[in-house]
Scaffold this motif. Sequence first.
Motif, PDB file in Angstrom:
ATOM      1  N   LEU A  31       0.866  -1.169   0.000  1.00  0.00           N
ATOM      2  CA  LEU A  31       0.000   0.000   0.000  1.00  0.00           C
ATOM      3  C   LEU A  31       0.901   1.216   0.000  1.00  0.00           C
ATOM      4  CD1 LEU A  31      -2.877   1.206   0.497  1.00  0.00           C
ATOM      5  CD2 LEU A  31      -2.424   0.946   2.926  1.00  0.00           C
ATOM      6  N   TYR A  65       2.069   5.238  -0.221  1.00  0.00           N
ATOM      7  CA  TYR A  65       1.755   6.418   0.551  1.00  0.00           C
ATOM      8  C   TYR A  65       0.521   7.161   0.033  1.00  0.00           C
ATOM      9  CZ  TYR A  65       2.484  11.084   2.480  1.00  0.00           C
ATOM     10  OH  TYR A  65       2.334  12.283   3.101  1.00  0.00           O
ATOM     11  N   ALA A  92      -6.687  -5.352   9.891  1.00  0.00           N
ATOM     12  CA  ALA A  92      -5.656  -4.369   9.595  1.00  0.00           C
ATOM     13  C   ALA A  92      -4.543  -4.514  10.616  1.00  0.00           C
ATOM     14  CB  ALA A  92      -6.235  -2.968   9.659  1.00  0.00           C
ATOM     15  N   PHE A  93      -3.343  -4.622  10.142  1.00  0.00           N
ATOM     16  CA  PHE A  93      -2.205  -4.690  11.033  1.00  0.00           C
ATOM     17  C   PHE A  93      -1.429  -3.392  10.907  1.00  0.00           C
ATOM     18  CE2 PHE A  93      -3.141  -8.975   9.647  1.00  0.00           C
ATOM     19  CZ  PHE A  93      -3.350  -9.592  10.854  1.00  0.00           C
ATOM     20  N   GLY A  94      -1.290  -2.708  12.010  1.00  0.00           N
ATOM     21  CA  GLY A  94      -0.696  -1.384  11.938  1.00  0.00           C
ATOM     22  C   GLY A  94       0.788  -1.370  12.218  1.00  0.00           C
ATOM     23  N   LEU A 127       4.671  -1.065  11.828  1.00  0.00           N
ATOM     24  CA  LEU A 127       5.365  -0.048  11.052  1.00  0.00           C
ATOM     25  C   LEU A 127       6.625  -0.666  10.455  1.00  0.00           C
ATOM     26  CD1 LEU A 127       5.132   3.020  10.525  1.00  0.00           C
ATOM     27  CD2 LEU A 127       6.682   3.336  12.438  1.00  0.00           C
ATOM     28  N   ARG A 154       9.836   0.090   7.876  1.00  0.00           N
ATOM     29  CA  ARG A 154      10.533   1.075   7.057  1.00  0.00           C
ATOM     30  C   ARG A 154      10.775   0.396   5.718  1.00  0.00           C
ATOM     31  NH1 ARG A 154       9.875   5.929   8.945  1.00  0.00           N
ATOM     32  NH2 ARG A 154       9.791   5.823  11.190  1.00  0.00           N
ATOM     33  N   GLY A 191       7.723   3.447   1.164  1.00  0.00           N
ATOM     34  CA  GLY A 191       6.935   4.260   2.070  1.00  0.00           C
ATOM     35  C   GLY A 191       6.493   3.439   3.255  1.00  0.00           C
ATOM     36  N   ARG A 192       5.541   3.949   4.029  1.00  0.00           N
ATOM     37  CA  ARG A 192       5.064   3.228   5.192  1.00  0.00           C
ATOM     38  C   ARG A 192       4.120   2.118   4.723  1.00  0.00           C
ATOM     39  NH1 ARG A 192       1.506   4.642   9.492  1.00  0.00           N
ATOM     40  NH2 ARG A 192       0.420   6.116   8.157  1.00  0.00           N
ATOM     41  N   ILE A 241       1.141  -0.446   5.639  1.00  0.00           N
ATOM     42  CA  ILE A 241       0.121  -0.940   6.556  1.00  0.00           C
ATOM     43  C   ILE A 241      -0.391  -2.233   5.953  1.00  0.00           C
ATOM     44  CG2 ILE A 241      -2.158  -0.581   7.525  1.00  0.00           C
ATOM     45  CD1 ILE A 241      -1.572   2.086   8.148  1.00  0.00           C
ATOM     46  N   ILE A 293      -2.992  -4.764   5.508  1.00  0.00           N
ATOM     47  CA  ILE A 293      -4.423  -4.970   5.676  1.00  0.00           C
ATOM     48  C   ILE A 293      -4.833  -6.143   4.795  1.00  0.00           C
ATOM     49  CG2 ILE A 293      -6.703  -3.931   5.380  1.00  0.00           C
ATOM     50  CD1 ILE A 293      -5.561  -1.294   6.065  1.00  0.00           C
ATOM     51  N   TYR A 347       2.125   9.842   9.170  1.00  0.00           N
ATOM     52  CA  TYR A 347       2.872   9.067   8.197  1.00  0.00           C
ATOM     53  C   TYR A 347       3.844   8.082   8.849  1.00  0.00           C
ATOM     54  CZ  TYR A 347       6.161   8.253   4.373  1.00  0.00           C
ATOM     55  OH  TYR A 347       6.977   7.682   3.447  1.00  0.00           O
ATOM     56  N   GLN A 382       3.730   6.735  11.985  1.00  0.00           N
ATOM     57  CA  GLN A 382       3.254   6.112  13.220  1.00  0.00           C
ATOM     58  C   GLN A 382       2.599   4.764  12.963  1.00  0.00           C
ATOM     59  OE1 GLN A 382       0.573   9.156  14.693  1.00  0.00           O
ATOM     60  NE2 GLN A 382       1.789   9.251  16.569  1.00  0.00           N
ATOM     61  N   SER A 383       2.750   3.880  13.921  1.00  0.00           N
ATOM     62  CA  SER A 383       2.006   2.630  13.847  1.00  0.00           C
ATOM     63  C   SER A 383       0.650   2.848  14.520  1.00  0.00           C
ATOM     64  CB  SER A 383       2.755   1.525  14.567  1.00  0.00           C
ATOM     65  OG  SER A 383       2.704   1.723  15.951  1.00  0.00           O
ATOM     66  N   LEU A 384      -0.266   1.928  14.272  1.00  0.00           N
ATOM     67  CA  LEU A 384      -1.585   2.036  14.895  1.00  0.00           C
ATOM     68  C   LEU A 384      -1.479   2.026  16.411  1.00  0.00           C
ATOM     69  CD1 LEU A 384      -3.830  -0.313  12.754  1.00  0.00           C
ATOM     70  CD2 LEU A 384      -3.509   2.138  12.557  1.00  0.00           C
ATOM     71  N   ASP A 385      -0.654   1.125  16.915  1.00  0.00           N
ATOM     72  CA  ASP A 385      -0.511   0.998  18.360  1.00  0.00           C
ATOM     73  C   ASP A 385      -0.029   2.287  18.999  1.00  0.00           C
ATOM     74  OD1 ASP A 385      -1.320  -1.565  18.140  1.00  0.00           O
ATOM     75  OD2 ASP A 385       0.664  -2.463  18.376  1.00  0.00           O
ATOM     76  N   GLN A 427      -9.939  -4.110  17.557  1.00  0.00           N
ATOM     77  CA  GLN A 427     -10.089  -3.341  16.344  1.00  0.00           C
ATOM     78  C   GLN A 427     -11.494  -3.468  15.786  1.00  0.00           C
ATOM     79  OE1 GLN A 427      -8.256  -3.445  11.970  1.00  0.00           O
ATOM     80  NE2 GLN A 427      -6.736  -3.619  13.576  1.00  0.00           N
ATOM     81  N   ALA A 430     -11.300  -0.713   9.482  1.00  0.00           N
ATOM     82  CA  ALA A 430     -10.352   0.189   8.841  1.00  0.00           C
ATOM     83  C   ALA A 430     -11.009   0.774   7.602  1.00  0.00           C
ATOM     84  CB  ALA A 430      -9.091  -0.554   8.450  1.00  0.00           C
ATOM     85  N   ARG A 462      -1.104  11.326   4.812  1.00  0.00           N
ATOM     86  CA  ARG A 462      -2.224  10.509   4.392  1.00  0.00           C
ATOM     87  C   ARG A 462      -2.955  10.034   5.646  1.00  0.00           C
ATOM     88  NH1 ARG A 462      -2.660   5.353   1.839  1.00  0.00           N
ATOM     89  NH2 ARG A 462      -0.730   4.677   2.800  1.00  0.00           N
ATOM     90  N   ILE A 503      -5.494   7.330   7.294  1.00  0.00           N
ATOM     91  CA  ILE A 503      -6.291   6.118   7.235  1.00  0.00           C
ATOM     92  C   ILE A 503      -7.137   6.089   8.483  1.00  0.00           C
ATOM     93  CG2 ILE A 503      -6.270   3.625   7.300  1.00  0.00           C
ATOM     94  CD1 ILE A 503      -4.196   3.506   5.421  1.00  0.00           C
ATOM     95  N   ILE A 550      -9.054   4.337  11.062  1.00  0.00           N
ATOM     96  CA  ILE A 550      -9.233   3.019  11.651  1.00  0.00           C
ATOM     97  C   ILE A 550      -9.866   3.204  13.016  1.00  0.00           C
ATOM     98  CG2 ILE A 550      -8.029   0.954  12.454  1.00  0.00           C
ATOM     99  CD1 ILE A 550      -6.015   1.314  10.320  1.00  0.00           C
TER     100      ILE A 550
END
Lengths: 211, 211
Positions: free
Chosen positions: A36, A38, A66-68, A70, A72, A76-77, A79, A81, B38, B40-43, B63, B66, B77, B79, B81
Amino acid sequence: MSLCLFCYNENEKKVLTVRNKSLPFKNALVLPNKLLKYNQSLDEVCTEILTENIRNQEVYIEQLNAFGKLYRNPIGRVIDISFYGLINLEKDNIVLNHENNAKFKKLDSKLELAFDHNEMIELALKRIKRRMKYRPLGKNLLPNEFTMNELEGLYSSFLSKKFDTRNFRRRILEMDILREVKKVQRNKRGRKTILYEFDPKKYENYSNNGF
Amino acid sequence: MSLCLFCYNENEKKVLTVRNKSLPFKNALVLPNKLLKYNQSLDEVCTEILTENIRNQEVYIEQLNAFGKLYRNPIGRVIDISFYGLINLEKDNIVLNHENNAKFKKLDSKLELAFDHNEMIELALKRIKRRMKYRPLGKNLLPNEFTMNELEGLYSSFLSKKFDTRNFRRRILEMDILREVKKVQRNKRGRKTILYEFDPKKYENYSNNGF
DNA sequence: CCAAAAGTGTTAATCTTACACCCATGA
DNA sequence: TCATGGGTGTAAGATTAACACTTTTGG
């Protein structure tokens, strides 16, 4: 983003797999997936995955999880899902992309996918099973016209249990989602078979709101 | 990211609300929420929301959904959730942040939140209701020791239906998740009440795997 | 001793499961 | 006419729902 796309074909449930194009696990069997980016919405990626692999983006899809986490990543980031989908090979005009080695595989113990994709399938199957307690299943998997035996086979397959024919028929008919089609199916041997179709409004209603 | 945080207090279910700090709907009542940045993780965001509003990040969270809609936003961006959580005001040492106007509000028809936050609450309640058919509820909402009546009240509140006391007690005891506490509760009037606690292992097991 | 709240069993109704034979057809 | 696959009903068992009185205790 990963997609578990199921079909029910030759009395078996199958899932769409492709050959992984990049490292790690290059060439391993995996679920169709894409990063996914950016600037993409979930729907956009989903459409891309579908178009690239089956040449049809208009199929039934449900979100799984959805698994958040992170990561690198140069792109881009990420996620992660996951989605699952249900299709019928003929009705949905599926054209498998040979370049990706897109194939529907039987869901048996020999099916070994890379990453955590086996677990993803398990989760999807668990969700479908749970969903079946409240809502009908079949419209997206079966052809428009089908026999009670086919429907029983499908239920039997997804719920992993054998049904008593009589009880099954009674229960399904009580659900009030089927219509008898005027035509019947001619078989090589034995009696003709009654064909059924789903009543679209009733099916939709129960599918959205549960029984 | 938005969070429906529920508690069960004074025989009523309540949800955490805050005053919205920015436009649109500045000062309107909303669910605690934050933009997912951008990097950050969901947690991480979840923890931030909890810390900022109740000074405790160690609470039960699930959860919900999403939404992959794509918004252009100066921050990056977005998202969307949503999560829901269950807490007990005393047990979880909740300290409400007055700066955000963080308050638990009764869930009645007068509660009007901005954005689609009312729908989000509805979805969360629907999920909890569905979950209760398969799994126990109460450990995160009730104090460690509670009476059968309190548990019945909680079930009655979340399932929006009255129970028959005798049938309720029988069903709950058959679930095999409760232990009698040696102590009893003294009441102003009438008979002493038996106190129960959840058997942690059994509760966990059924909570994870269903009955 | 009485008002208040807690606690307890049984029966009827409903739903679920188990089970075996007849029917229609094509070869 | 017979082999094949399709279709049907009933009875026992299990689960759920409905129902009202007795117990304990503090004032």
